[in-house]
Design an enzyme around this catalytic site. Sequence first.
Site, PDB file in Angstrom:
ATOM      1  N   GLY A 116     141.343   8.622  40.675  1.00 23.34           N
ATOM      2  CA  GLY A 116     140.101   8.758  41.444  1.00 23.34           C
ATOM      3  C   GLY A 116     139.307   9.962  40.959  1.00 23.34           C
ATOM      4  NE  ARG A 166     142.494   4.540  42.065  1.00 27.36           N
ATOM      5  CZ  ARG A 166     142.585   5.773  42.552  1.00 27.36           C
ATOM      6  NH1 ARG A 166     143.516   6.582  42.113  1.00 27.36           N
ATOM      7  NH2 ARG A 166     141.751   6.193  43.481  1.00 27.36           N
ATOM      8  CG  ASP A 179     151.591  11.099  42.570  1.00 22.95           C
ATOM      9  OD1 ASP A 179     152.385  12.015  42.298  1.00 22.95           O
ATOM     10  OD2 ASP A 179     151.942   9.966  42.936  1.00 22.95           O
ATOM     11  CB  THR A 201     143.592  14.347  43.255  1.00 21.99           C
ATOM     12  OG1 THR A 201     143.636  13.634  44.519  1.00 21.99           O
ATOM     13  CG2 THR A 201     144.694  15.400  43.298  1.00 21.99           C
ATOM     14  CG  ASP A 243     144.226  12.204  47.847  1.00 20.16           C
ATOM     15  OD1 ASP A 243     143.227  12.085  48.574  1.00 20.16           O
ATOM     16  OD2 ASP A 243     144.705  11.255  47.193  1.00 20.16           O
ATOM     17  CG  ASP A 253     148.315  13.947  46.810  1.00 22.28           C
ATOM     18  OD1 ASP A 253     147.736  14.439  45.825  1.00 22.28           O
ATOM     19  OD2 ASP A 253     148.416  12.724  46.992  1.00 22.28           O
ATOM     20  NE  ARG A 271     146.011   5.651  47.326  1.00 23.58           N
ATOM     21  CZ  ARG A 271     145.399   5.163  46.292  1.00 23.58           C
ATOM     22  NH1 ARG A 271     144.903   3.965  46.347  1.00 23.58           N
ATOM     23  NH2 ARG A 271     145.263   5.847  45.199  1.00 23.58           N
TER      24      ARG A 271
END
Length: 323
Positions: A11, A72, A103, A126, A128, A130, A172
């Site tokens: 993304g 992706r 990731d 990203t 996120d 994460d 997500r």
Amino acid sequence: MKKVAVLTSGGDAPGMNACIRAVVRTGLFHGLEMVGVRRGYDGLMEGDFLPMDSHSVSNIIQRGGTILKTARSDRFRTKQGLDEAKKQLEDNDIEGLILIGGDGTFKGGLEFSKHTDIPCMGAPGTIDNDLFGTDYTIGFDTALNTVIYAVDKIRDTAASHNRLFFVEVMGRDAGFIALNSGVGCGAEDILIPESKTDIAEIIKRLEDGWKRHKSSCIIIVAEGDKEGGAFEIAEKVKQKFDHYDTRVTVIGHMQRGGSPTCFDRLLASRLGAATIEGLLNGRRNEMAGLVHNQITYTPFAQTRKHNVDINEGLLRIAHILSA
Ligand code: F6P
């Protein structure tokens, strides 16, 4: 090492362009020939390369998205895809590869490292936040600012109409955007995948607020919450507690776009430079990160998002402060 390529994958995230700029200009500073790869791993397998000079990254530090485009790619993870990527790099005399992504990007980088000796280095791009091995990922801060900008506006309507709003934000598998933006916008509740969402508990909190004459409420929902998205959770709550007029807003891809904040530009600049300097210092298949404001390097194998713990203390603070 003479020639190094850079790609963005997964993304898009605000600050990716600032990172590309840092990678290219640091590479040129050290005498490397720099090459851009369009469309992430798809472009790598197809040899979609472009030469990059200093001018090619002019005037992009402030721009969202990625000038290299992104994708992706499932095909990259197949043996054939890995072979094709390796051949393209070899045929073009490219001796190092910089990956900017999240990731999935580093999962791909790890597979590639088992398949070839061409060294890769990564920068975490990203929204996120994460990834293990960095306190912040490039794009997270901008996404948070986008969320609170939107929620501040929603709160005007919530307060004027005495409404309850469920606002869904991205993530997500991870609740970092929800948790941090939720504290930042004074949300009454924050629902994230890392912590069990209990409908009865949400209702109890709403009832307590109602008794204290709270006229409106904002509940931030991470899209990956195990109880469902914001629409589903709003419905479940409404069935048992309908004192407030309820509405749902999904902020969606607005969170991925826009001009990066100064924090993200600085982070992207530092980490982009660190990927090249790490590579030239002999580092291989590691992600550059920022931990306690220091540059660190973490092997791709350890960057996986499931290694990152959520800050439970923030959730507690959010509940205390929104009383
Ligand atoms: O990983 C970034 C992210 O924006 C997630 O927060 C979100 O779940 C996902 O990407 C959405 O992906 P896409 O743009 O492919 O729908």
